[in-house]
Design an enzyme around this catalytic site. Sequence first.
Site, PDB file in Angstrom:
ATOM      1  N   HIS A 236       2.648   6.685  -4.687  1.00 16.77           N
ATOM      2  CA  HIS A 236       2.961   6.698  -6.116  1.00 16.77           C
ATOM      3  C   HIS A 236       3.998   5.628  -6.415  1.00 16.77           C
ATOM      4  CE1 HIS A 236       1.608  11.019  -6.561  1.00 16.77           C
ATOM      5  NE2 HIS A 236       1.926  11.027  -5.281  1.00 16.77           N
ATOM      6  N   TYR A 237       4.172   5.305  -7.694  1.00 13.84           N
ATOM      7  CA  TYR A 237       5.444   4.715  -8.113  1.00 13.84           C
ATOM      8  C   TYR A 237       6.181   5.756  -8.922  1.00 13.84           C
ATOM      9  CZ  TYR A 237       3.423   3.089 -12.694  1.00 13.84           C
ATOM     10  OH  TYR A 237       2.827   2.977 -13.916  1.00 13.84           O
ATOM     11  N   THR A 238       7.524   5.597  -8.991  1.00 10.49           N
ATOM     12  CA  THR A 238       8.316   6.617  -9.664  1.00 10.49           C
ATOM     13  C   THR A 238       8.138   6.559 -11.182  1.00 10.49           C
ATOM     14  OG1 THR A 238      10.175   5.087  -9.486  1.00 10.49           O
ATOM     15  CG2 THR A 238      10.086   6.905  -7.884  1.00 10.49           C
TER      16      THR A 238
ATOM     17  N   GLU B  15       6.880   8.518  -3.040  1.00 11.56           N
ATOM     18  CA  GLU B  15       7.221   7.885  -4.313  1.00 11.56           C
ATOM     19  C   GLU B  15       7.917   6.555  -4.024  1.00 11.56           C
ATOM     20  OE1 GLU B  15       6.689   8.610  -7.467  1.00 11.56           O
ATOM     21  OE2 GLU B  15       6.088  10.739  -7.468  1.00 11.56           O
TER      22      GLU B  15
ATOM     23  N   HIS C 254      -2.191   7.235  -6.269  1.00 11.21           N
ATOM     24  CA  HIS C 254      -2.312   8.343  -7.224  1.00 11.21           C
ATOM     25  C   HIS C 254      -3.456   8.091  -8.206  1.00 11.21           C
ATOM     26  CE1 HIS C 254       0.137  11.441  -9.789  1.00 11.21           C
ATOM     27  NE2 HIS C 254      -0.965  11.943  -9.286  1.00 11.21           N
TER      28      HIS C 254
ATOM     29  N   ASP D 127      -0.628   4.646 -11.146  1.00 15.95           N
ATOM     30  CA  ASP D 127       0.272   4.238 -10.066  1.00 15.95           C
ATOM     31  C   ASP D 127      -0.417   4.326  -8.692  1.00 15.95           C
ATOM     32  OD1 ASP D 127       0.390   7.141 -10.507  1.00 15.95           O
ATOM     33  OD2 ASP D 127       2.050   7.220  -9.097  1.00 15.95           O
TER      34      ASP D 127
HETATM   35 ZN   LIG Z   1       2.082   9.327  -9.155  1.00  9.96          ZN
END
Ligand SMILES: [Zn+2]
Length: 220
Positions: free
Chosen positions: A5-7, A70, A112, A122
């Site tokens: 993911h990215y935050t 993340e 994600h 993301d």
């Molecule tokens: Zn995510």
Amino acid sequence: MLVLHYTGMPTAAAALDRLCDPTARVSAHYVVEENGIIWRLVPETQRAFHAGSSCWENESDLNAVSLGIEIVNPGHEWGYRPFPAEQMSALQELCRDILCRNLIPPHRILGHSDIAPDRKSDPGELFDWRHLARAGIGIWPQPPPGVARSRGKGVGVVARAAALADLAAIGYCVGAAKDAVVVAAFQRRFRPERWDGRLDAETVQRLHEVRAAYDRARRP
Ligand SMILES: [Zn+2]
């Protein structure tokens, strides 16, 4: 399964605060900051709430079977930017480490947006999947050199049906969201120069290549 993911928050501190806030009901096993610092928030033996409503290979409830990482980045909402080299090498080390301890096949190392294409984008088109694949993490086949392909123009009905079959064979849950949304998720990851959701000739060809790579990875 391993989900990246990215935050998607303005700062790393804001993201860590939220991920540690029990009332937010979101969590991840690890956070990787832009300077390469890694936080472990949830033990690998426990479930974290990172995937949400999601689907891959016709399987849902993916939080039950996945580890989530993340990666700090403001994301599309707060100023999406490239992932620094220090962050990518820390992430690579972390993934290697996780893969030593957990039996996660390469076709189950995902973004994600791969598992929730209708809701999520993301880690996004700036994330360097090729870099990770070169280190043996996940699948990102190199496109063959020197092949001119048309980008943008749509393809016919037969090619379209074959392309959707390829998407499903890779693992995307076609039918759970609009086709264009699933195609865009595929493009973000495997043809990041353009993620317009159109099945153009280049995307169709790329789907064939990626499907072949996933088929090879799944062979016993
Ligand atoms: Zn995510």
